[in-house]
Design a protein around this motif. Structure first.
Motif, short mmCIF file in Angstrom:
data_model
loop_
_atom_site.label_atom_id
_atom_site.label_comp_id
_atom_site.label_asym_id
_atom_site.label_seq_id
_atom_site.Cartn_x
_atom_site.Cartn_y
_atom_site.Cartn_z
N GLN A 160 0.83 -1.21 0.00
CA GLN A 160 0.00 0.00 0.00
C GLN A 160 0.86 1.26 0.00
O GLN A 160 0.54 2.24 -0.67
N ALA A 161 1.98 1.21 0.74
CA ALA A 161 2.84 2.38 0.86
C ALA A 161 3.43 2.80 -0.49
O ALA A 161 3.76 3.97 -0.68
N LYS A 162 3.55 1.87 -1.42
CA LYS A 162 4.09 2.20 -2.74
C LYS A 162 3.18 3.16 -3.50
O LYS A 162 3.61 3.81 -4.46
N ASN A 163 1.91 3.25 -3.09
CA ASN A 163 0.96 4.15 -3.74
C ASN A 163 0.55 5.32 -2.84
O ASN A 163 -0.45 5.97 -3.09
N LEU A 164 1.36 5.56 -1.80
CA LEU A 164 1.09 6.65 -0.87
C LEU A 164 2.26 7.62 -0.82
O LEU A 164 3.40 7.22 -1.06
N PRO A 165 2.01 8.90 -0.50
CA PRO A 165 3.12 9.81 -0.22
C PRO A 165 3.95 9.26 0.93
O PRO A 165 3.45 8.49 1.77
N LEU A 166 5.21 9.65 1.01
CA LEU A 166 6.15 9.08 1.97
C LEU A 166 5.62 9.13 3.40
O LEU A 166 5.64 8.13 4.12
N LEU A 167 5.13 10.29 3.83
CA LEU A 167 4.69 10.43 5.21
C LEU A 167 3.46 9.59 5.50
O LEU A 167 3.33 9.01 6.57
N LYS A 168 2.53 9.53 4.54
CA LYS A 168 1.33 8.72 4.75
C LYS A 168 1.68 7.23 4.80
O LYS A 168 1.09 6.47 5.55
N GLY A 169 2.65 6.83 3.99
CA GLY A 169 3.10 5.44 4.03
C GLY A 169 3.74 5.11 5.36
O GLY A 169 3.53 4.02 5.92
N LEU A 170 4.52 6.04 5.90
CA LEU A 170 5.14 5.85 7.20
C LEU A 170 4.09 5.77 8.30
O LEU A 170 4.18 4.92 9.21
N GLU A 171 3.08 6.62 8.20
CA GLU A 171 2.00 6.59 9.19
C GLU A 171 1.30 5.23 9.18
O GLU A 171 1.05 4.63 10.24
#
Length: 258
Positions: free
Chosen positions: A233-244
């Motif tokens: 999922q993080a591959k399709n999210l901005p960096l900070l949202k993926g980290l969250e």
């Protein structure tokens, strides 16, 4: 609002308003085969093969989880209280040629026949429940002896260091942290709802497990190993949202009807 307009009605209307764009968001629809396989692996780990077994997808939305279960061989019913969500789900199933039954119903009061399912699955439903104790008793009644409930959920409320960092970035550099979860009007509606649901302080795994045990479930297991799903999922999210997403208290809970 009329005096008869309940919190459940407001929750239904909120998700109805979200229906047109629901499948555009990471964490709702699935955007890669790798993420799809990670979900399959989770379901197979806890539910096994679907051949000859009936599954109920509670609060099915547009049918994302219903299609995963269908692909594993289950006979699937998707239940949702939003006609707008059901319309999207039925259209998707028709496009894909999937024989999934979609019905309107409140996940807390389903009106489905007792002991008619082998498997119940919920994703991101428990944190919105008004009365989880009654809901869990209802879900227990729907399962045949030995039936399995799989809950995929999390604490999306607690204020973590990563969430505070995202808010700071959004104030300094608007847009860098990605699009908001919902448009401003709906965000306000979401916040009003969140203050009044049972898990307004966050749905923590141990608390959910305790309520499941109280409802009569046995062999309750908390699985926090959702890394493969979150990584994809993080591959399709901005960096900070993926980290969250990777640092939130997210989990799957398996509960079995004795």
């Amino acid at each position: 609002m009329t005096a008869n307009y309940t919190l459940r009605d407001e929750i239904r209307d909120y998700w109805s308003l979200r229906a047109p764009t629901f499948d555009e968001q990471v964490g709702h629809e699935i955007f890669s085969e790798a993420e799809r396989q990670a979900w399959r692996d989770l379901f197979l780990r806890h539910l096994g093969s679907g051949e000859g077994r009936r599954a109920l997808d509670l609060a099915s939305g547009t049918g994302v989880i219903s299609h995963l279960l269908y692909g594993l061989g289950f006979e699937v019913t998707g239940l949702d209280w939003s006609e707008a969500m059901l319309a999207q789900a039925r259209a998707k199933a028709a496009r894909r040629g999937a024989a999934i039954r979609f019905v309107m119903g409140d996940a807390e009061r389903t009106l489905e026949k007792p002991e008619s399912y082998d498997v119940l699955v919920t994703r991101h439903l428990v944190w919105t429940l008004v009365d989880p104790k009654a809901a869990f008793r209802e879900w227990h009644s729907l399962l045949r002896p030995g039936g399995r409930l799989l809950i995929v959920d999390g604490d999306f409320v607690s204020d973590t260091l990563v969430r505070r960092a995202i808010r700071l970035v959004e104030r300094i550099l608007p847009g860098l942290a990605g699009a908001p979860h919902a448009p401003n009007g709906l965000r306000e509606m979401h916040e009003r709802i969140l203050k009044r649901v049972y898990f307004s302080k966050g749905a923590r795994a141990q608390e959910v497990a305790a309520l499941l045990r109280e409802a009569g479930f046995a062999q309750i297991a908390i699985d926090r190993n959702l890394r493969d799903i979150h990584r994809e999922q993080a591959k399709n999210l901005p960096l900070l949202k993926g980290l969250e997403r990777a640092t939130q208290h997210r989990y799957a809970i398996l509960a079995v009807k004795a």
